[in-house]
Scaffold this active site. Structure first.
Site, mmCIF file in Angstrom:
data_model
loop_
_atom_site.group_PDB
_atom_site.id
_atom_site.type_symbol
_atom_site.label_atom_id
_atom_site.label_comp_id
_atom_site.label_asym_id
_atom_site.label_seq_id
_atom_site.Cartn_x
_atom_site.Cartn_y
_atom_site.Cartn_z
ATOM 1 C CG HIS A 139 -2.517 0.487 1.169
ATOM 2 N ND1 HIS A 139 -2.556 1.136 0.052
ATOM 3 C CD2 HIS A 139 -3.261 0.000 1.816
ATOM 4 C CE1 HIS A 139 -3.639 1.739 0.159
ATOM 5 N NE2 HIS A 139 -4.361 1.063 1.073
ATOM 6 C CB SER A 140 4.100 2.253 1.547
ATOM 7 O OG SER A 140 4.909 1.053 0.514
#
Length: 466
Positions: A139-140
């Site tokens: 998700h980063s």
């Protein structure tokens, strides 16, 4: 070194053994459309030739010592696509349940932080000769909207597209000296009290606005108002996956008949499925379930920018209402109020808590939260997360194979054992249920509830249209 945004750093440092902060999607494709047949090697070749269009797929993590500052990314000199695109066979008979179990097992494994934070699994042996491709991306480096844009980069619009040509030469930068990173991290940490003071001032202003909304006759729902259910428990690392599909044109017709939004219909379908599951297990609470709904904060000019730009709003799913139409209308009213409050609070926003606290503190807080078993000792923040991501209305191809369905999967956290991510693709709406295996041992009951609730709403729309 490209410095990571504060929310992205929080996704990275907020991971625990039970909270996996990668997002995933599985696509099911017909390999017979591929010229010369589908080939994993051809898939690797096409991805490798286009990675310059999605540069974060070749970025390696560089951390600041002791987590004192936000980490960054550098181009990975040792990048090897064979370490990111793998193949695996599905156990017989290759049906939805076998696929869901295998995907759950693969998603349960965290990504290796020594390499760029993504991997693809080509799954063979599906019934009907189909193949599946599971994508796992941290998700980063991606969120729902940018992920949708990224799919258009990695996939094709035709089975046999023109040659991509040779990619441009790679450019490598020097990895910063750890001592320099440490000094920069210390300097950032010294500013923490000032950032916390600004966050406190912002929070006070937002709190006053929130209290104003709560005085209304129909107050928007808020965090910690959710009833406790079996979905809300201490998470384990184990995952399971189930999926469902409904026709997009019928969803739009239901939306038009009852004068609501498409997202309201999506939420109502999820609400009906959740209500059925809880009734079946004799645990339907008197209070309605509360969903956290991610809201994109992206402007048109940064839709493809790397990282996460997302806010959140909370809405009632009206699961205490038996009638499906009244439930839909109640959800519409709740989301309308939630959007108004979300816009009002966003106007006072200067920074988030992820910008005020250093990554090491976020990591410590996440681990203390799980070590203290607060998932089962405190009121649930929400019952589940439901995210609705618009996709393309045209067919996509992966290495020549026509993609028939695309089911997304979001992460689980804060004691929410269910995440529903919805993706509209071509003429269909695909629902992906990612669950904690111990919290929801039978996820296919949820998936089946989508179809049953859809039939109810369609019949009600037919009745009104007569």
């Amino acid at each position: 070194m490209r410095r990571m945004g504060s929310v992205d750093a929080a996704f990275l440092y907020g991971e625990t053994p039970a909270w996996h902060m990668h997002v995933s999607a599985v696509l099911i494709a017909d390999p017979t459309t591929a010229p010369g047949g589908f080939s994993v090697e051809e898939l690797k070749r096409r991805i490798g030739h286009r990675l310059h269009l999605a540069p974060q797929f070749r970025w390696r993590l560089v951390e600041v010592p002791f987590g004192l500052g936000r980490p960054g990314w550098v181009e990975d000199r040792d990048f090897d696509i064979d370490q990111h695109v793998r193949r695996i066979g599905l156990p017989a008979p290759g049906g939805p349940e076998q696929l869901g179990n295998l995907i759950g097992d693969l998603v349960s494994l965290k990504l290796d932080r020594r390499k760029p934070l993504w991997e693809f699994w080509v799954i063979e042996g599906l019934e009907g000769g189909r193949i599946a491709v599971l994508a796992k991306v941290h998700h980063s480096i991606i969120d729902g909207v940018s992920g949708s844009e990224l799919a258009a980069v990695l996939f094709d619009l035709e089975p046999d597209p023109p040659s991509d040509g040779e990619p441009p030469p790679r450019v490598f930068e020097e990895v910063p000296n750890p001592f320099d990173l440490l000094l920069r991290g210390i300097a950032e940490t010294l500013l923490t009290p000032w950032r916390v003071a600004r966050l406190a001032e912002q929070s006070l202003r937002q709190g006053l606005k929130f209290l104003g909304f709560q005085r209304r006759s129909y107050a928007p729902v808020a965090p910690f108002q959710a009833p406790r259910t079996s979905f809300n428990t201490e998470l384990t690392p184990h995952r399971r996956f189930a999926y469902a599909t409904v026709p997009l044109d019928e969803v739009r017709r239901i939306k038009k008949v009852f004068d609501v939004k498409v997202n309201d219909v999506v939420l109502a379908l999820c609400a009906g499925a959740l209500r059925r599951y809880l009734v079946k297990n004799d645990e339907l609470p008197d209070q309605p379930l509360i969903a956290q709904i991610p809201v994109s904060m992206r402007a048109e000019d940064d839709r493809t920018e790397v990282g996460t730009k997302v806010g959140a709003m909370f809405a009632s799913l009206a699961t205490d209402v038996a009638d499906p139409v009244l439930r839909l209308l109640s959800i519409h009213e709740s989301t309308k109020n939630a959007k108004e409050m979300q816009r009002a609070l966003a106007a006072e926003k200067i920074m988030g808590i992820t910008e005020a606290a250093p990554p090491a503190l976020i990591s410590l807080a996440a681990r203390m939260y799980t070590a203290a078993h607060l998932d089962r000792r405190t009121p649930p923040i929400m019952n589940l997360i439901i995210s609705n991501v618009p996709g393309p209305p045209f067919p996509l191809y992966v290495a020549g194979a026509e993609i028939e369905s695309l089911y997304p999967m979001g992460p689980l956290l804060y004691g929410t054992g269910v995440n529903v991510t919805v993706f509209s693709y071509r003429d269909r709406v695909d629902f992906g249920f990612m669950v904690c295996r111990e919290a929801v041992p039978q996820p296919w009951i949820l998936a089946e509830g989508i179809e049953e609730t859809f039939l109810e709403l369609r019949a009600a729309a037919d009745e009104v249209s007569r």
